[in-house]
Design an enzyme around this catalytic site. Structure first.
Site, PDB file in Angstrom:
ATOM      1  N   HIS A 210      75.662  25.209 -32.721  1.00  0.00           N
ATOM      2  CA  HIS A 210      74.581  24.453 -33.017  1.00  0.00           C
ATOM      3  C   HIS A 210      73.799  24.859 -34.418  1.00  0.00           C
ATOM      4  CE1 HIS A 210      71.456  27.523 -31.860  1.00  0.00           C
ATOM      5  NE2 HIS A 210      70.969  26.742 -32.514  1.00  0.00           N
TER       6      HIS A 210
HETATM    7  C1  UD1 Z   1      65.900  24.328 -33.639  1.00  0.00           C
HETATM    8  C2  UD1 Z   1      65.307  25.120 -34.629  1.00  0.00           C
HETATM    9  C3  UD1 Z   1      66.606  26.167 -34.422  1.00  0.00           C
HETATM   10  C4  UD1 Z   1      66.891  26.598 -32.699  1.00  0.00           C
HETATM   11  C5  UD1 Z   1      67.419  25.215 -31.717  1.00  0.00           C
HETATM   12  C6  UD1 Z   1      67.748  25.577 -30.794  1.00  0.00           C
HETATM   13  C7  UD1 Z   1      64.588  24.690 -37.101  1.00  0.00           C
HETATM   14  C8  UD1 Z   1      64.696  24.549 -37.994  1.00  0.00           C
HETATM   15  N1  UD1 Z   1      65.165  24.759 -36.427  1.00  0.00           N
HETATM   16  O1  UD1 Z   1      67.550  23.510 -34.929  1.00  0.00           O
HETATM   17  O2  UD1 Z   1      66.244  26.931 -34.869  1.00  0.00           O
HETATM   18  O3  UD1 Z   1      68.170  27.162 -32.730  1.00  0.00           O
HETATM   19  O4  UD1 Z   1      66.047  24.216 -32.532  1.00  0.00           O
HETATM   20  O5  UD1 Z   1      68.616  24.690 -30.275  1.00  0.00           O
HETATM   21  O6  UD1 Z   1      63.546  23.640 -36.153  1.00  0.00           O
HETATM   22  N2  UD1 Z   1      68.834  16.551 -31.244  1.00  0.00           N
HETATM   23  C9  UD1 Z   1      69.276  15.185 -30.177  1.00  0.00           C
HETATM   24  N3  UD1 Z   1      68.513  15.481 -29.044  1.00  0.00           N
HETATM   25  C10 UD1 Z   1      68.031  16.352 -28.981  1.00  0.00           C
HETATM   26  C11 UD1 Z   1      67.259  17.340 -30.262  1.00  0.00           C
HETATM   27  C12 UD1 Z   1      68.072  17.483 -31.084  1.00  0.00           C
HETATM   28  O7  UD1 Z   1      69.319  14.145 -30.105  1.00  0.00           O
HETATM   29  O8  UD1 Z   1      67.059  16.393 -27.766  1.00  0.00           O
HETATM   30  C13 UD1 Z   1      69.317  16.121 -32.518  1.00  0.00           C
HETATM   31  C14 UD1 Z   1      68.915  14.676 -33.592  1.00  0.00           C
HETATM   32  O9  UD1 Z   1      69.397  14.435 -34.185  1.00  0.00           O
HETATM   33  C15 UD1 Z   1      68.365  15.890 -34.628  1.00  0.00           C
HETATM   34  C16 UD1 Z   1      68.856  17.181 -34.552  1.00  0.00           C
HETATM   35  O10 UD1 Z   1      70.192  16.913 -33.387  1.00  0.00           O
HETATM   36  O11 UD1 Z   1      67.964  15.334 -35.645  1.00  0.00           O
HETATM   37  C17 UD1 Z   1      68.097  19.007 -34.736  1.00  0.00           C
HETATM   38  O12 UD1 Z   1      67.414  19.082 -34.509  1.00  0.00           O
HETATM   39  P1  UD1 Z   1      66.225  20.025 -34.351  1.00  0.00           P
HETATM   40  O13 UD1 Z   1      64.786  19.937 -33.996  1.00  0.00           O
HETATM   41  O14 UD1 Z   1      65.992  19.661 -36.245  1.00  0.00           O
HETATM   42  O15 UD1 Z   1      67.548  21.451 -35.164  1.00  0.00           O
HETATM   43  P2  UD1 Z   1      67.903  21.959 -34.406  1.00  0.00           P
HETATM   44  O16 UD1 Z   1      69.584  21.811 -34.583  1.00  0.00           O
HETATM   45  O17 UD1 Z   1      68.166  21.603 -33.172  1.00  0.00           O
HETATM   46  N1  UDP Z   2      70.288  26.991 -23.408  1.00  0.00           N
HETATM   47  C1  UDP Z   2      70.663  26.133 -22.152  1.00  0.00           C
HETATM   48  N2  UDP Z   2      71.748  25.313 -21.973  1.00  0.00           N
HETATM   49  C2  UDP Z   2      73.010  24.746 -22.646  1.00  0.00           C
HETATM   50  C3  UDP Z   2      73.192  26.365 -24.078  1.00  0.00           C
HETATM   51  C4  UDP Z   2      71.487  26.926 -23.843  1.00  0.00           C
HETATM   52  O1  UDP Z   2      69.795  26.450 -21.494  1.00  0.00           O
HETATM   53  O2  UDP Z   2      73.433  24.020 -22.833  1.00  0.00           O
HETATM   54  C5  UDP Z   2      70.128  27.940 -23.455  1.00  0.00           C
HETATM   55  C6  UDP Z   2      70.591  29.692 -23.431  1.00  0.00           C
HETATM   56  O3  UDP Z   2      71.172  30.191 -22.254  1.00  0.00           O
HETATM   57  C7  UDP Z   2      69.164  29.977 -24.531  1.00  0.00           C
HETATM   58  C8  UDP Z   2      69.148  29.037 -25.066  1.00  0.00           C
HETATM   59  O4  UDP Z   2      69.453  27.748 -24.098  1.00  0.00           O
HETATM   60  O5  UDP Z   2      68.542  30.243 -22.950  1.00  0.00           O
HETATM   61  C9  UDP Z   2      69.213  29.787 -27.057  1.00  0.00           C
HETATM   62  O6  UDP Z   2      68.849  28.202 -27.080  1.00  0.00           O
HETATM   63  P1  UDP Z   2      69.777  27.480 -28.358  1.00  0.00           P
HETATM   64  O7  UDP Z   2      71.157  27.958 -28.858  1.00  0.00           O
HETATM   65  O8  UDP Z   2      69.862  26.300 -28.409  1.00  0.00           O
HETATM   66  O9  UDP Z   2      68.602  27.843 -29.651  1.00  0.00           O
HETATM   67  P2  UDP Z   2      68.554  29.738 -30.154  1.00  0.00           P
HETATM   68  O10 UDP Z   2      67.904  30.814 -29.026  1.00  0.00           O
HETATM   69  O11 UDP Z   2      69.487  30.047 -31.064  1.00  0.00           O
HETATM   70  O12 UDP Z   2      67.486  29.432 -31.046  1.00  0.00           O
END
Ligand code: UD1
Ligand code: UDP
Length: 362
Positions: A210
């Site tokens: 992601h």
């Molecule tokens: C964010 C964090 C990242 C973290 C990740 C965990 C920042 C800059 N990044 O990245 O550090 O590792 O969360 O998962 O804060 N979206 C959906 N539904 C949701 C959430 C997101 O459709 O419930 C889609 C939307 O298109 C959104 C995109 O994902 O614009 C990105 O979501 P965003 O929260 O901006 O960043 P992440 O890639 O999730």
């Molecule tokens: N995770 C989860 N369901 C999923 C994918 C990840 O519960 O489908 C959990 C994972 O085990 C970990 C946390 O989400 O505890 C990590 O989140 P993510 O990878 O989104 O973010 P990051 O740690 O890179 O910021």
């Protein structure tokens, strides 16, 4: 009375905050004068990216929900600062607690600092030394204005010392708390459940992708997907797909035919998958450590990691988004010898306890 406002908004923060909230509640039941108010920014909003964690991890429901998600960095962070400020003016907390390095983290920290409210940063001091990562910007700025810096690892403490933390005007206190994710992994292991309807082979690989640096670069994403699809010819690759990656894969010409793609799962299902897989392939921060907690080898599809001790321990290998390196690491991967697990590396599961004690007694 210690009045704490916790700011969270993204999936890993629900999991991290779950352990600390449990610790706060247990201290409260034991007579401690402590109160937590939870603000959910709405950064993650799909049911399987948010609600599921509050339901199954028994995290207290948010007191405020801001509904600010799916926006650009500036719009998201700016709108969050404005709304969080209103809440802080009303709540007048002793502490604002923020987790990790997301836009919700930075927004909470900025709003608090302008109101002169003390900031407790959980997961402080981590560095990738890559300023193109939005997370690196968020964590450096948050650390710089925090009052207490709860470090998950000794490497994080060293990073802060190298940045001259003792000279900062904030008089910041650095504490090696350990990693709250280990607390959660230990607590939830016995409650894990197989994702319903998912058939897995004995030695499947668990994969997540992601990270913006991979999803937003078509060449990097193509390399990763090609490598995984090739591996999946001989080993089942289970990929709970982040909505960000799903949206991008849908718009391009990526061959994912061999992969077992599923929707994001709740944490109890995820813990089951980690516990039962034979290896982890990821660009997630949290999953790299969870692989270690469960004694699984990890291939990390990034150019750098904040969890350097895992690479040093031989539990994790960095392969970037290079197809040849991913395939070579897959061929070379051995079962990580879980006898080598060093329980002290991440605090041994008592990080939340240490954090709450510090907030109560300083
Ligand atoms: C964010 C964090 C990242 C973290 C990740 C965990 C920042 C800059 N990044 O990245 O550090 O590792 O969360 O998962 O804060 N979206 C959906 N539904 C949701 C959430 C997101 O459709 O419930 C889609 C939307 O298109 C959104 C995109 O994902 O614009 C990105 O979501 P965003 O929260 O901006 O960043 P992440 O890639 O999730
Ligand atoms: N995770 C989860 N369901 C999923 C994918 C990840 O519960 O489908 C959990 C994972 O085990 C970990 C946390 O989400 O505890 C990590 O989140 P993510 O990878 O989104 O973010 P990051 O740690 O890179 O910021």
């Amino acid at each position: 009375m210690q009045h704490i406002v916790t700011i969270l908004g993204a999936r890993p923060q629900f999991i991290k905050a779950g352990s600390v909230s449990r610790s706060i509640l247990s201290r409260k039941e034991g007579g401690a004068d402590i109160e937590e108010v939870i603000v959910h920014t709405g950064q993650h909003y799909d049911a399987n990216m948010s609600d599921v964690f509050f339901e199954e991890l028994q995290i207290p429901k948010p007191d405020y929900f801001l509904g600010i998600g799916g926006k650009t960095h500036g719009a998201m962070t700016g709108q969050m600062i404005e709304k969080i400020e209103e809440i802080l003016v009303k709540e007048k907390p002793d502490w604002v607690m923020v987790y990790g390095d997301t836009n919700s983290t930075l927004a909470g920290a900025i709003a608090a600092s302008k109101l002169h409210i003390k900031i407790a940063h959980v997961e402080a001091g981590l560095r990738s030394f890559n300023m193109r990562m939005p997370e690196e910007v968020n964590r450096i700025l948050t650390d710089r204005i925090s009052s207490v810096l709860f470090c998950p690892t000794q490497a994080a403490v060293n990073n802060l010392n190298n940045e001259g933390v003792s000279q900062w005007q904030t008089g910041a206190k650095v504490m090696l708390s350990g990693d709250v994710m280990q607390d959660g992994a230990i607590f939830y292991r016995n409650l894990a459940q197989q994702p319903p309807g998912l058939a897995v082979k004995d030695d499947f690989a668990l994969c997540t992708i992601h990270r913006a640096e991979n999803t937003d670069d078509p060449q990097r994403l193509a390399n990763i997907v090609m490598a995984l699809n090739e591996i999946a010819q001989s080993k089942q690759v289970v990929l709970p797909l982040h909505p960000r990656t799903k949206k991008i894969l849908q718009t391009g010409d990526y061959d994912t035919l061999n992969l077992t793609i599923i929707d994001p799962v709740g944490y109890l299902n995820m813990v089951w998958l980690i516990d039962h897989c034979s290896m982890v392939m990821t660009d997630s921060g949290g999953l790299q450590k969870e692989a270690y907690f469960f004694g699984k080898p990890c291939i990390t599809m990034r150019d750098e990691t904040e969890w350097v001790e895992l690479v040093q321990a031989g539990a994790n290998v960095l392969v970037g988004a290079d197809k040849t390196k991913i395939l070579a690491a897959y061929q070379a991967q051995k079962v990580f010898d879980s006898q080598k697990l060093d329980e002290s590396l991440y605090g041994g599961g008592r990080a939340s306890e240490r954090i709450v004690s510090e907030l109560l007694h300083g």
